[in-house]
Design a protein around this motif. Structure first.
Motif, PDB file in Angstrom:
ATOM      1  N   CYS A  88       0.035  14.976   6.942  1.00  0.00           N
ATOM      2  CA  CYS A  88       0.785  13.925   7.636  1.00  0.00           C
ATOM      3  C   CYS A  88       0.365  12.580   7.061  1.00  0.00           C
ATOM      4  N   TRP A  89       1.203  11.595   7.282  1.00  0.00           N
ATOM      5  CA  TRP A  89       0.879  10.238   6.858  1.00  0.00           C
ATOM      6  C   TRP A  89       0.044   9.583   7.950  1.00  0.00           C
ATOM      7  N   ILE A  90      -1.022   8.929   7.530  1.00  0.00           N
ATOM      8  CA  ILE A  90      -1.897   8.204   8.454  1.00  0.00           C
ATOM      9  C   ILE A  90      -1.830   6.737   8.069  1.00  0.00           C
ATOM     10  N   GLU A  91      -1.552   5.888   9.035  1.00  0.00           N
ATOM     11  CA  GLU A  91      -1.498   4.454   8.763  1.00  0.00           C
ATOM     12  C   GLU A  91      -2.773   3.812   9.284  1.00  0.00           C
ATOM     13  N   ASP A  92      -3.498   3.122   8.369  1.00  0.00           N
ATOM     14  CA  ASP A  92      -4.729   2.467   8.822  1.00  0.00           C
ATOM     15  C   ASP A  92      -4.418   1.102   9.422  1.00  0.00           C
ATOM     16  N   GLU A  93      -5.442   0.404   9.847  1.00  0.00           N
ATOM     17  CA  GLU A  93      -5.278  -0.875  10.542  1.00  0.00           C
ATOM     18  C   GLU A  93      -4.577  -1.931   9.684  1.00  0.00           C
ATOM     19  N   SER A  94      -4.744  -1.851   8.364  1.00  0.00           N
ATOM     20  CA  SER A  94      -4.139  -2.858   7.480  1.00  0.00           C
ATOM     21  C   SER A  94      -2.727  -2.485   7.034  1.00  0.00           C
ATOM     22  N   GLY A  95      -2.209  -1.353   7.535  1.00  0.00           N
ATOM     23  CA  GLY A  95      -0.850  -0.962   7.192  1.00  0.00           C
ATOM     24  C   GLY A  95      -0.739  -0.075   5.973  1.00  0.00           C
ATOM     25  N   VAL A  96      -1.875   0.301   5.393  1.00  0.00           N
ATOM     26  CA  VAL A  96      -1.856   1.195   4.237  1.00  0.00           C
ATOM     27  C   VAL A  96      -1.605   2.616   4.731  1.00  0.00           C
ATOM     28  N   ILE A  97      -0.735   3.326   4.042  1.00  0.00           N
ATOM     29  CA  ILE A  97      -0.402   4.693   4.404  1.00  0.00           C
ATOM     30  C   ILE A  97      -1.270   5.633   3.573  1.00  0.00           C
ATOM     31  N   ILE A  98      -1.922   6.599   4.213  1.00  0.00           N
ATOM     32  CA  ILE A  98      -2.858   7.502   3.547  1.00  0.00           C
ATOM     33  C   ILE A  98      -2.403   8.942   3.773  1.00  0.00           C
ATOM     34  N   CYS A  99      -2.471   9.743   2.706  1.00  0.00           N
ATOM     35  CA  CYS A  99      -2.171  11.167   2.802  1.00  0.00           C
ATOM     36  C   CYS A  99      -3.352  11.858   3.468  1.00  0.00           C
TER      37      CYS A  99
ATOM     38  N   CYS B  41      -5.063  14.499   0.619  1.00  0.00           N
ATOM     39  CA  CYS B  41      -5.814  14.079  -0.566  1.00  0.00           C
ATOM     40  C   CYS B  41      -6.468  12.706  -0.416  1.00  0.00           C
ATOM     41  N   GLY B  42      -6.088  11.965   0.612  1.00  0.00           N
ATOM     42  CA  GLY B  42      -6.695  10.664   0.848  1.00  0.00           C
ATOM     43  C   GLY B  42      -6.143   9.531  -0.007  1.00  0.00           C
ATOM     44  N   GLU B  43      -5.128   9.820  -0.809  1.00  0.00           N
ATOM     45  CA  GLU B  43      -4.542   8.766  -1.651  1.00  0.00           C
ATOM     46  C   GLU B  43      -3.794   7.764  -0.779  1.00  0.00           C
ATOM     47  N   GLU B  44      -3.896   6.516  -1.166  1.00  0.00           N
ATOM     48  CA  GLU B  44      -3.229   5.450  -0.424  1.00  0.00           C
ATOM     49  C   GLU B  44      -1.842   5.197  -0.990  1.00  0.00           C
ATOM     50  N   HIS B  45      -0.899   4.948  -0.101  1.00  0.00           N
ATOM     51  CA  HIS B  45       0.478   4.638  -0.466  1.00  0.00           C
ATOM     52  C   HIS B  45       0.844   3.347   0.253  1.00  0.00           C
ATOM     53  N   GLU B  46       1.605   2.501  -0.379  1.00  0.00           N
ATOM     54  CA  GLU B  46       1.979   1.233   0.242  1.00  0.00           C
ATOM     55  C   GLU B  46       3.485   1.183   0.464  1.00  0.00           C
ATOM     56  N   TRP B  47       3.920   1.791   1.575  1.00  0.00           N
ATOM     57  CA  TRP B  47       5.328   1.763   1.956  1.00  0.00           C
ATOM     58  C   TRP B  47       5.420   1.054   3.292  1.00  0.00           C
ATOM     59  N   GLU B  48       6.460   0.310   3.487  1.00  0.00           N
ATOM     60  CA  GLU B  48       6.634  -0.327   4.792  1.00  0.00           C
ATOM     61  C   GLU B  48       7.560   0.483   5.691  1.00  0.00           C
ATOM     62  N   ASP B  49       8.756   0.784   5.207  1.00  0.00           N
ATOM     63  CA  ASP B  49       9.713   1.503   6.043  1.00  0.00           C
ATOM     64  C   ASP B  49       9.958   2.930   5.575  1.00  0.00           C
ATOM     65  N   TYR B  50       9.571   3.252   4.361  1.00  0.00           N
ATOM     66  CA  TYR B  50       9.896   4.545   3.773  1.00  0.00           C
ATOM     67  C   TYR B  50       8.722   5.497   3.902  1.00  0.00           C
ATOM     68  N   ARG B  51       9.011   6.725   4.279  1.00  0.00           N
ATOM     69  CA  ARG B  51       7.990   7.777   4.317  1.00  0.00           C
ATOM     70  C   ARG B  51       8.555   8.985   3.582  1.00  0.00           C
ATOM     71  N   SER B  52       7.948   9.350   2.482  1.00  0.00           N
ATOM     72  CA  SER B  52       8.374  10.513   1.719  1.00  0.00           C
ATOM     73  C   SER B  52       8.013  11.785   2.483  1.00  0.00           C
ATOM     74  N   ILE B  53       8.755  12.863   2.225  1.00  0.00           N
ATOM     75  CA  ILE B  53       8.420  14.122   2.883  1.00  0.00           C
ATOM     76  C   ILE B  53       7.354  14.894   2.110  1.00  0.00           C
TER      77      ILE B  53
END
Length: 90
Positions: A48-59, A62-74
C-alpha cells in the motif's frame, strides 16, 4: 480464460518418488514432467502507499519514495508490488 497455476518441479519429483511405482513407471513420469515447459515466475507482492508527514508517498514493500500529489499508481514502479492492501496507519 483459465487461470494458470505454477508449481515447483522439484516438489513434483519428490511426490512422484513417494508413489509405489515400478522404477520404469517412475522414470516415464519424471521424463514427462521434464518435457513440460517452465515459466519465469516470481511471487506477487502486495503493498500500500504510505504518506508521511511531509507528503512523500512511500511504498510499503520496498520503501522507495514517490512524489505524487493526486496520482496513485496501482503498482510500485520500483519493486512491482500491487498496491491493493489497506493502509491501516492513516
Amino acid at each position: 480464460m483459465d487461470k494458470k497455476e505454477y508449481i515447483e518441479r522439484r516438489e513434483v519429483y519428490s511426490e512422484i518418488n513417494k508413489l509405489p511405482l515400478t522404477e520404469d513407471a517412475a522414470m516415464e513420469i519424471l521424463w514427462a514432467v521434464d518435457k513440460i515447459p517452465t515459466a519465469d515466475v516470481r511471487p506477487e507482492r502486495h503493498g500500500c502507499w504510505i504518506e508521511d508527514e511531509s507528503g512523500v508517498i512511500i511504498c510499503s514493500e520496498c520503501g522507495e519514495e514517490h512524489e505524487w500529489e493526486d496520482y496513485r499508481s496501482i503498482y510500485c514502479e520500483y519493486c512491482g508490488a500491487k498496491m491493493d492492501l489497506d493502509n491501516d496507519t492513516e
